[in-house]
Design an enzyme around this catalytic site. Structure first.
Site, PDB file in Angstrom:
ATOM      1  N   THR A  12      25.034  44.288  45.299  1.00  0.00           N
ATOM      2  CA  THR A  12      25.324  45.452  46.128  1.00  0.00           C
ATOM      3  C   THR A  12      25.643  45.006  47.545  1.00  0.00           C
ATOM      4  OG1 THR A  12      24.536  47.661  46.757  1.00  0.00           O
ATOM      5  CG2 THR A  12      22.877  45.946  46.661  1.00  0.00           C
ATOM      6  N   ASN A  13      25.683  45.920  48.500  1.00  0.00           N
ATOM      7  CA  ASN A  13      25.998  45.572  49.889  1.00  0.00           C
ATOM      8  C   ASN A  13      25.102  46.365  50.832  1.00  0.00           C
ATOM      9  OD1 ASN A  13      27.351  48.187  50.501  1.00  0.00           O
ATOM     10  ND2 ASN A  13      28.735  47.475  48.899  1.00  0.00           N
TER      11      ASN A  13
END
Ligand code: C5P
Length: 417
Positions: free
Chosen positions: A218-219
């Site tokens: 994810t980020n």
């Protein structure tokens, strides 16, 4: 909730009717938060409400007189010539929170036996009521029939919540907390805004691409800018669909949430919901790659490749490009806004994305600045449009950035009819 002024509430005149329920203490907080947000709050208390809280409590938080009676000789009265209609007449909104079963019945039958009832009868502004009472009283056919009558007359009813009452019983009849009440008030005040009758789709948050049953790629996107955009669109009167990967942020009142996790799920949701939409705002940080394979079982660190492990990644769909592809055929969405989070060469990269993805507007931000971008509440952005205009905004809250972007969207829609 921050105490920054809320534009849709700023300088708006709200009459807050308060009736005799233990939930009166929550109305004090509501009056306080509305005042902090910039609203002018005139409180009317019924006699029963004053048994729970004294008028001075409301006077202290609103900085304005509290009205309790229509008889001019008494303390807490209005001058006689405006007693009947004065408060409701100049108001933008009449909110009665909490409203008891008794006052619901009085309103349904058009009684005018105290200042609040008279004001409700004379008011020409929208009326919002938030019932709070024991679950049995709320569910009673008499109360429900009265609510149906009021709804048919255009009164907006804020559903009470399920939970534990002061009596110890569990049921439906609790007054919602202040942020929820304010969300409904924003919705009521924004209804005739520049996006009234428009449908807006907003994406928010970082996508999560599974690697195995426990791990994701994810980020750092928090979703805050996307949620602020959804709220600003609601304040402007739009119907809002919020396609989001975020579970930590409160969903703005009135938005329809479509929860997703991966880029592929977000793509499907976007393509489904843009049909008939006036605007799409792609604020989500969509992963460009996902693991080529999702392991059915948790990946173990033992084995020959225990020291290093190589992951094969494959491209995810570019959602904006797919939207752009189908747009000439479908005509939807009429306005598309993209976001560019860059760590260098901001304007050049944003300009290139604007062209390549066929956007009407792009919101570019430099994520290397500590006070802008991911997770923080402020942002410093530059807006670039397809006509070549470049508009840098000062460092400001994500709420203000959102209002600015929504104002640009409203103008674009206006020019397209
Ligand atoms: O190319 P880049 O990912 O920086 O572009 C950012 C914009 O493109 C954002 O509006 C983002 O939501 C959108 N995007 C997309 N599909 C992807 C990646 C990004 O729609 N696969």
């Amino acid at each position: 909730m921050s105490s920054e002024p809320i534009t849709v509430l700023h300088h708006r005149r709200i009459v807050l009717g308060v009736t005799g329920s233990i939930a009166v203490y929550k109305a004090v907080d509501l009056a306080s938060k509305l005042t902090q947000a910039g609203a002018l709050v005139d409180v009317i208390m019924t006699e029963a409400a004053r048994r729970f809280v004294a008028p001075i409590t409301f006077e202290s938080v609103t900085g304005r007189p509290v009205y309790t009676t229509m008889w001019a000789t008494a303390e807490g009265a209005l001058p006689t010539h405006i007693a009947h209609v004065g408060l409701g007449e100049g108001a933008d909104l009449l909110v009665i929170a909490p409203i008891t079963a008794h006052t619901i019945a009085r309103l349904a039958h058009g009684l005018a036996d105290d200042l609040l009832a008279v004001t409700a009868l004379a008011a020409r502004c929208p009326v919002l009521i938030a019932p709070a009472m024991d679950g049995g009283m709320y569910a009673h056919p008499a109360t429900q029939a009265n609510l149906t009558t009021l709804r048919a007359r255009g009164v907006t009813i804020i559903e009470p919540e399920e939970g534990r009452f002061a009596s110890g019983l569990i049921g439906k009849g609790r007054l919602p907390e202040t942020p929820t009440l304010i969300g409904h008030i924003r919705r009521a005040l924004g209804r005739s805004g520049p996006l009234a009758g428009r449908r807006v789709v907003v994406t928010a948050g970082g996508t999560r691409e599974p690697l195995d049953p426990v791990r994701v790629l994810t980020n750092r996107s928090s979703g805050k800018q996307g949620y602020a955009l959804a709220q600003a669109a609601l304040d402007a009167g739009a119907d809002v669909t919020l396609i989001s990967t975020v579970s930590e942020l409160p969903v703005p009142v009135g938005a329809t949430l479509v929860p997703v996790e991966t880029a592929a799920q977000m793509r499907d949701a976007v393509l489904q919901h843009i049909s008939g939409a006036d605007a799409l705002l792609m604020a989500a940080a969509v992963a460009d790659y996902r693991p080529a394979e999702v392991a059915a079982h948790k990946l173990k660190k033992s084995g020959a490749d225990a020291e290093t492990r190589t992951l094969t990644l494959v491209r995810t769909p570019d959602i904006l490009s797919e939207v752009n592809e189908q747009r000439p055929r479908s005509g939807w969405p009429r306005v598309v806004v993209g976001f560019a989070a860059e760590s260098g060469d901001l304007l050049h990269n944003a300009q290139e994305k604007l062209q390549r993805k066929g956007l009407d507007l792009i919101v570019a931000n430099d994520i290397t600045a500590p006070d802008a971008g991911f997770a923080v509440d402020t942002n410093r952005v530059t807006l670039l449009d397809m006509q070549g205009n470049i508009e840098p905004l000062e460092l400001t809250s994500k709420a203000r950035v959102a209002e600015h972007v929504i104002a640009r969207v409203a103008r674009l829609l206006e020019t397209r009819g």
